[in-house]
Motif scaffolding. Structure first.
Motif, short mmCIF file in Angstrom:
data_model
loop_
_atom_site.label_atom_id
_atom_site.label_comp_id
_atom_site.label_asym_id
_atom_site.label_seq_id
_atom_site.Cartn_x
_atom_site.Cartn_y
_atom_site.Cartn_z
N VAL A 12 21.70 108.49 -24.75
CA VAL A 12 21.24 108.13 -23.41
C VAL A 12 22.01 108.87 -22.33
O VAL A 12 21.85 108.58 -21.15
N GLY A 13 22.82 109.85 -22.72
CA GLY A 13 23.55 110.65 -21.75
C GLY A 13 24.41 109.80 -20.85
O GLY A 13 25.16 108.95 -21.31
N GLU A 14 24.28 110.01 -19.55
CA GLU A 14 25.07 109.30 -18.55
C GLU A 14 24.31 108.10 -17.96
O GLU A 14 24.69 107.58 -16.91
N SER A 15 23.27 107.66 -18.63
CA SER A 15 22.44 106.56 -18.14
C SER A 15 23.24 105.28 -18.06
O SER A 15 24.15 105.03 -18.85
N LEU A 16 22.85 104.44 -17.12
CA LEU A 16 23.46 103.14 -16.97
C LEU A 16 23.06 102.27 -18.16
O LEU A 16 21.87 102.13 -18.47
N ILE A 17 24.06 101.74 -18.86
CA ILE A 17 23.81 100.79 -19.95
C ILE A 17 24.81 99.63 -19.81
O ILE A 17 25.75 99.71 -19.02
N GLU A 18 24.59 98.59 -20.58
CA GLU A 18 25.50 97.46 -20.62
C GLU A 18 26.16 97.46 -22.00
O GLU A 18 25.64 96.86 -22.94
N PRO A 19 27.32 98.13 -22.13
CA PRO A 19 27.96 98.28 -23.44
C PRO A 19 28.25 96.95 -24.14
O PRO A 19 28.14 96.85 -25.36
N ASP A 20 28.60 95.93 -23.36
CA ASP A 20 28.91 94.63 -23.95
C ASP A 20 27.68 93.92 -24.51
O ASP A 20 27.80 92.92 -25.21
N LEU A 21 26.49 94.44 -24.23
CA LEU A 21 25.25 93.83 -24.73
C LEU A 21 24.56 94.66 -25.81
O LEU A 21 23.44 94.33 -26.21
N LEU A 22 25.21 95.72 -26.28
CA LEU A 22 24.60 96.54 -27.33
C LEU A 22 24.32 95.73 -28.59
O LEU A 22 23.25 95.85 -29.18
N GLY A 23 25.23 94.89 -29.00
CA GLY A 23 25.03 94.04 -30.18
C GLY A 23 23.90 93.05 -29.97
O GLY A 23 23.09 92.81 -30.88
N THR A 24 23.85 92.47 -28.78
CA THR A 24 22.77 91.53 -28.46
C THR A 24 21.42 92.24 -28.51
O THR A 24 20.46 91.72 -29.07
N ALA A 25 21.36 93.43 -27.91
CA ALA A 25 20.11 94.20 -27.91
C ALA A 25 19.68 94.53 -29.34
O ALA A 25 18.51 94.39 -29.69
N ALA A 26 20.63 94.96 -30.16
CA ALA A 26 20.32 95.28 -31.56
C ALA A 26 19.80 94.04 -32.29
O ALA A 26 18.83 94.12 -33.06
N GLY A 27 20.40 92.89 -32.02
CA GLY A 27 19.95 91.65 -32.63
C GLY A 27 18.54 91.26 -32.21
O GLY A 27 17.74 90.79 -33.02
N ILE A 28 18.24 91.46 -30.93
CA ILE A 28 16.89 91.16 -30.42
C ILE A 28 15.87 92.07 -31.09
O ILE A 28 14.80 91.61 -31.51
N LEU A 29 16.19 93.36 -31.18
CA LEU A 29 15.28 94.32 -31.84
C LEU A 29 15.05 93.93 -33.30
O LEU A 29 13.92 93.97 -33.78
N GLU A 30 16.11 93.56 -33.98
CA GLU A 30 16.00 93.17 -35.39
C GLU A 30 15.17 91.90 -35.55
O GLU A 30 14.29 91.82 -36.41
N LYS A 31 15.43 90.91 -34.71
CA LYS A 31 14.68 89.65 -34.79
C LYS A 31 13.20 89.90 -34.50
O LYS A 31 12.32 89.36 -35.19
N ALA A 33 11.46 92.64 -34.88
CA ALA A 33 10.86 93.36 -36.02
C ALA A 33 10.62 92.40 -37.18
O ALA A 33 9.58 92.48 -37.85
N GLY A 34 11.54 91.47 -37.37
CA GLY A 34 11.42 90.51 -38.47
C GLY A 34 10.26 89.55 -38.33
O GLY A 34 9.76 89.02 -39.33
N ILE A 35 9.82 89.31 -37.11
CA ILE A 35 8.69 88.39 -36.90
C ILE A 35 7.44 89.13 -36.42
O ILE A 35 6.49 88.52 -35.94
N GLY A 36 7.48 90.46 -36.53
CA GLY A 36 6.29 91.26 -36.20
C GLY A 36 5.98 91.35 -34.72
O GLY A 36 4.81 91.45 -34.35
N ARG A 37 7.01 91.32 -33.89
CA ARG A 37 6.81 91.42 -32.44
C ARG A 37 7.32 92.77 -31.95
O ARG A 37 8.30 93.31 -32.45
#
Length: 176
Positions: A12-31, A33-37
């Motif tokens: 993402v280069g120099e884009s604004l991100i929330e590093p402390d929420l990377l794990g949360t975002a990964a968990g949301i993506l995984e969840k 995908a697991g329920i077909g959303r």
């Protein structure tokens, strides 16, 4: 979206991100995908090396962010995809613009989606609920605030209301 892209391991280069929420975002993506959303993320993005109006920019696939570049808007393919998703929805809850809408040309994605949502609302095909100061400013800039079903300038309170939390100001009115 930048945080979700980074959570997928994308550059993402120099884009604004929330590093402390990377794990949360990964968990949301995984969840999801697991329920077909689907979590709708940018297909393409508008990139620049400077955060200023009319900065030199380029549209590129979301997977093609270079060093020193910032994602400052969704690209035209992403805007078209979001609009196609809206056509399949009955309700839209909108909190936050798609890009740095205050600066041209980084307002295009937000404006395109806002105008499409307003049109669908006027046609009676979509209930549109928007909240937050930046969101309202973006809708104002797109000229569509009055076409949305409900608009709140109180971003934090809006999100708490959506979560079902008790809002002290409303609670006082209920007890009166």
């Amino acid at each position: 979206a930048n945080t979700f892209l980074a959570a997928q391991g994308r550059q993402v280069g120099e884009s604004l991100i929330e590093p402390d929420l990377l794990g949360t975002a990964a968990g949301i993506l995984e969840k999801a995908a697991g329920i077909g959303r689907e979590i709708v993320l940018p297909i393409d993005v508008v990139l620049a090396k400077e955060f200023k109006a009319n900065a030199a920019s380029r549209a590129a696939p979301a997977s093609d962010v270079g060093d020193g570049e910032m994602i400052l808007d969704i690209g035209p393919k992403s805007a078209d995809y979001v609009i196609s998703c809206l056509r399949r929805c009955r309700t839209l809850v909108w909190n936050g613009p798609f890009g740095a809408f205050e600066l041209k040309p980084f307002d295009a994605g937000t404006n395109a989606v806002a105008r499409a949502a307003a049109k669908l609302t006027k046609e009676g095909r979509l209930l549109t609920i928007a909240g937050g100061g930046d969101t309202v400013a973006a809708l104002n800039a797109a000229g569509v605030t009055g076409d949305f079903s409900y608009v709140s300038t109180a971003g934090g309170a809006f999100l708490e209301w959506m979560e079902g939390k008790v809002l002290p100001g409303l609670e006082v009115l209920r007890k009166s």
